[in-house]
Design an enzyme around this catalytic site. Structure first.
Site, PDB file in Angstrom:
ATOM      1  N   TYR A  23       8.964  -2.768 -32.098  1.00 61.36           N
ATOM      2  CA  TYR A  23       8.356  -2.010 -30.995  1.00 61.36           C
ATOM      3  C   TYR A  23       8.994  -0.647 -30.769  1.00 61.36           C
ATOM      4  O   TYR A  23       9.178  -0.233 -29.631  1.00 61.36           O
ATOM      5  CB  TYR A  23       8.388  -2.820 -29.685  1.00 61.36           C
ATOM      6  CG  TYR A  23       7.213  -3.766 -29.563  1.00 61.36           C
ATOM      7  CD1 TYR A  23       5.921  -3.266 -29.439  1.00 61.36           C
ATOM      8  CD2 TYR A  23       7.389  -5.136 -29.580  1.00 61.36           C
ATOM      9  CE1 TYR A  23       4.834  -4.122 -29.338  1.00 61.36           C
ATOM     10  CE2 TYR A  23       6.295  -5.999 -29.481  1.00 61.36           C
ATOM     11  CZ  TYR A  23       5.022  -5.483 -29.357  1.00 61.36           C
ATOM     12  OH  TYR A  23       3.959  -6.321 -29.257  1.00 61.36           O
ATOM     13  N   TYR A 155       1.855 -12.313 -21.418  1.00 62.53           N
ATOM     14  CA  TYR A 155       2.355 -12.001 -22.762  1.00 62.53           C
ATOM     15  C   TYR A 155       2.763 -13.313 -23.427  1.00 62.53           C
ATOM     16  O   TYR A 155       3.512 -14.103 -22.839  1.00 62.53           O
ATOM     17  CB  TYR A 155       3.556 -11.051 -22.702  1.00 62.53           C
ATOM     18  CG  TYR A 155       4.180 -10.828 -24.062  1.00 62.53           C
ATOM     19  CD1 TYR A 155       3.631  -9.934 -24.969  1.00 62.53           C
ATOM     20  CD2 TYR A 155       5.295 -11.562 -24.459  1.00 62.53           C
ATOM     21  CE1 TYR A 155       4.176  -9.761 -26.231  1.00 62.53           C
ATOM     22  CE2 TYR A 155       5.854 -11.397 -25.723  1.00 62.53           C
ATOM     23  CZ  TYR A 155       5.287 -10.498 -26.605  1.00 62.53           C
ATOM     24  OH  TYR A 155       5.829 -10.334 -27.853  1.00 62.53           O
ATOM     25  N   ASP A 248       3.527 -21.637 -21.017  1.00 59.66           N
ATOM     26  CA  ASP A 248       4.430 -20.890 -21.886  1.00 59.66           C
ATOM     27  C   ASP A 248       5.703 -20.605 -21.084  1.00 59.66           C
ATOM     28  O   ASP A 248       5.764 -19.656 -20.309  1.00 59.66           O
ATOM     29  CB  ASP A 248       3.750 -19.597 -22.351  1.00 59.66           C
ATOM     30  CG  ASP A 248       4.656 -18.744 -23.230  1.00 59.66           C
ATOM     31  OD1 ASP A 248       5.855 -19.075 -23.354  1.00 59.66           O
ATOM     32  OD2 ASP A 248       4.161 -17.745 -23.786  1.00 59.66           O
ATOM     33  N   LYS A 277      13.426 -18.387 -26.387  1.00 53.62           N
ATOM     34  CA  LYS A 277      14.397 -17.493 -25.774  1.00 53.62           C
ATOM     35  C   LYS A 277      15.763 -18.115 -25.465  1.00 53.62           C
ATOM     36  O   LYS A 277      16.657 -18.030 -26.279  1.00 53.62           O
ATOM     37  CB  LYS A 277      13.778 -16.843 -24.520  1.00 53.62           C
ATOM     38  CG  LYS A 277      12.596 -15.928 -24.872  1.00 53.62           C
ATOM     39  CD  LYS A 277      12.747 -14.526 -24.387  1.00 53.62           C
ATOM     40  CE  LYS A 277      11.906 -13.537 -25.165  1.00 53.62           C
ATOM     41  NZ  LYS A 277      10.463 -13.591 -24.904  1.00 53.62           N
TER      42      LYS A 277
HETATM   43  C1  LIG Z   1       9.239 -13.549 -25.736  1.00 52.30           C
HETATM   44  C2  LIG Z   1       8.053 -14.357 -25.394  1.00 52.30           C
HETATM   45  C3  LIG Z   1       7.197 -14.869 -26.389  1.00 52.30           C
HETATM   46  C4  LIG Z   1       7.393 -14.565 -27.860  1.00 52.30           C
HETATM   47  O1  LIG Z   1       8.589 -15.043 -28.357  1.00 52.30           O
HETATM   48  P1  LIG Z   1       9.189 -14.441 -29.726  1.00 52.30           P
HETATM   49  O2  LIG Z   1      10.401 -15.245 -29.982  1.00 52.30           O
HETATM   50  O3  LIG Z   1       9.481 -12.992 -29.439  1.00 52.30           O
HETATM   51  O4  LIG Z   1       8.149 -14.595 -30.776  1.00 52.30           O
HETATM   52  C5  LIG Z   1       6.135 -15.649 -25.992  1.00 52.30           C
HETATM   53  N1  LIG Z   1       5.912 -15.931 -24.692  1.00 52.30           N
HETATM   54  C6  LIG Z   1       6.708 -15.473 -23.719  1.00 52.30           C
HETATM   55  C7  LIG Z   1       6.437 -15.847 -22.294  1.00 52.30           C
HETATM   56  C8  LIG Z   1       7.800 -14.648 -24.024  1.00 52.30           C
HETATM   57  O5  LIG Z   1       8.570 -14.169 -23.037  1.00 52.30           O
END
Ligand SMILES: *Cc1c(COP(=O)(O)O)cnc(C)c1O
Length: 430
Positions: A23, A155, A248, A277
């Site tokens: 990015y 996202y 998510d 994460k």
């Molecule tokens: C960071 C993130 C993702 C993507 O994870 P990556 O390890 O960067 O592929 C998906 N959903 C949420 C809510 C995120 O914060």
């Protein structure tokens, strides 16, 4: 790009013409600064300066850097067996972590998340969740259910399926819209009218496999927060219309909002949940897609073709899983969630007064997240540079200056972060 600083190491200047950064507009970006070491909430730079980390390396390093328990778990696993594949072989950390996640994942009388599929990044865990939902629908008599509902400001990652569920207005993925599946991106059902509208959408479209949401807080979309009732509305709508609810929790999970999982705090059990994460406390890449029993049951069969057709090479990475187990243990041994509660009150005390300023549109605090949304922020690069000069590492998203520090951050370091944010906000143009 800015000029190299005097103390820049050779590896940075020699590698920079060859590395492609995430990015980044590499022509105009500020030159990256070389990190030499980490400890606690600090990043030690090659030139000897130390930065207090306000964002925990993309929200991962929740126990601080170099926690001895995580390093020890990594060392022990590395010497015994870094990894063996999950096809035909079993490694202890992956199996133990699956059982542990099933034990702590959200559950109620109707649903229990208890089947864990491992990948190595958040985006891929989202892909797996979407494929699971589509295949579940097909194998329970609804092959027409192939699309998703997701939300404005959401996202979910950068791979094709995950991209298709992101808010297109952020323009992060506009370039690829031609090749992406089309999903329904709508407002969160945070009012009775919006809940009714979402219900009508699911009823009329008839092709919805699942509804995907970042529970309680939309991270990359700018630390936007919503009430538990909004999640309960999504649960009701999914139940009424046969769609799976996909939570998510890649950002919100593992203590960030104050509870182990945002869904638990909201009293909602989704059908599928994604984690990544903070799963290994920032030490190794690992993600999990956790499905409820009734979802898994649709794959359990004598028919080979009903198996889940997805399988990352590094699924159940033994080293990553061993570190994740040690990380989950730290939540218990060191009362992490209690620390997050205390952190929340300090973020609140430090940031809330800024809400009175004309240039501030909103202040939002939940758990270990504190965000100040400015009315405008024209020179993000300049602000990032001044933060470094002030001895902190903070990277605004859009107009939002936010802190997601390690949960273990000490008072002096936290005050340093809060003072740096306040100084920038106070000086920002109205
Ligand atoms: C960071 C993130 C993702 C993507 O994870 P990556 O390890 O960067 O592929 C998906 N959903 C949420 C809510 C995120 O914060």
């Amino acid at each position: 790009m800015s000029k190299p600083n005097a103390a820049e190491p050779a590896w940075l200047s020699e590698g920079l013409p060859h590395i492609w950064l995430p990015y980044a507009q590499m022509k105009t970006m500020t030159r990256p600064i070389a990190a030499k070491a980490t400890r606690g909430a600090r990043i030690v730079l090659e030139d000897g300066r130390e930065l207090v980390d306000g964002i925990s390396s993309w929200w991962t390093a929740v126990h601080g850097y170099n926690h001895p328990a995580l390093l020890e778990a990594a060392r022990a696993q590395l010497e015994r067996m870094p990894h063996v594949m999950l096809g035909g072989l079993a490694n202890e950390p992956a199996y133990r972590l699956a059982a542990k996640l099933a034990e702590i994942a959200p559950k109620d009388a109707a649903r229990k998340l208890d089947r864990v599929f491992f990948s190595e990044s958040g985006s891929v865990s989202v892909e797996a969740a979407m494929k699971m939902a589509i295949q579940y629908q097909a194998q329970t008599g609804h092959p027409e259910r192939t699309r998703f509902v997701a939300f404005v400001d959401g996202y979910h990652g950068d791979t094709f399926g995950a991209m298709s569920a992101c808010d297109p207005d952020t323009k992060m993925h506009a370039m690829f819209s031609g090749g992406m599946p089309h999903q329904h991106i709508v407002a969160l059902p945070d009012t009775p009218e919006r809940e009714a509208a979402l219900g009508r959408l699911l009823a009329s479209s008839g092709d919805i496999a699942g509804v995907m949401v970042e529970p309680l807080i939309q991270g990359a979309g700018g630390m936007k927060m919503h009430e538990a009732e909004t999640l309960r509305a999504i649960r009701r709508i999914c139940d009424a219309h046969g769609a799976l609810m996909i939570a998510d929790e890649i950002f919100s999970g593992l203590g960030r909002t104050g509870a182990m999982f945002a869904c638990t705090a909201a009293g909602v059990v989704p059908d599928i949940m994604t984690l990544s994460k903070a799963l290994t406390g920032g030490v190794a890449p690992l993600s999990a897609t956790i499905a409820a029993k009734h979802v898994f049951d649709a794959f359990w069969s004598d028919d080979i073709d009903r198996r889940f057709t997805h399988g990352p090479t590094y699924s159940g990475h033994a080293l990553g899983c061993a570190i994740a187990l040690a990380s989950l243990k730290l939540f218990e041994d060191e009362s992490r969630l209690d620390q997050v509660k205390v952190l929340e009150t300090k973020l609140e005390a430090g940031l809330r007064p800024l809400a009175a300023l004309a240039q501030v549109a909103d202040v939002r605090v939940k758990g270990a997240v504190g965000a100040v949304e400015l009315r405008r922020l024209d020179d993000v690069e300049g602000m990032r540079r001044r933060f470094i000069e002030a001895g902190v590492f903070i990277r605004p998203i859009g107009r939002v200056v936010y802190l997601t520090p390690p949960y273990v951050i000490g008072d002096a370091d936290l005050e340093h972060l809060l003072n740096a944010v306040a100084a920038e906000i106070v000086a920002a143009p109205a």
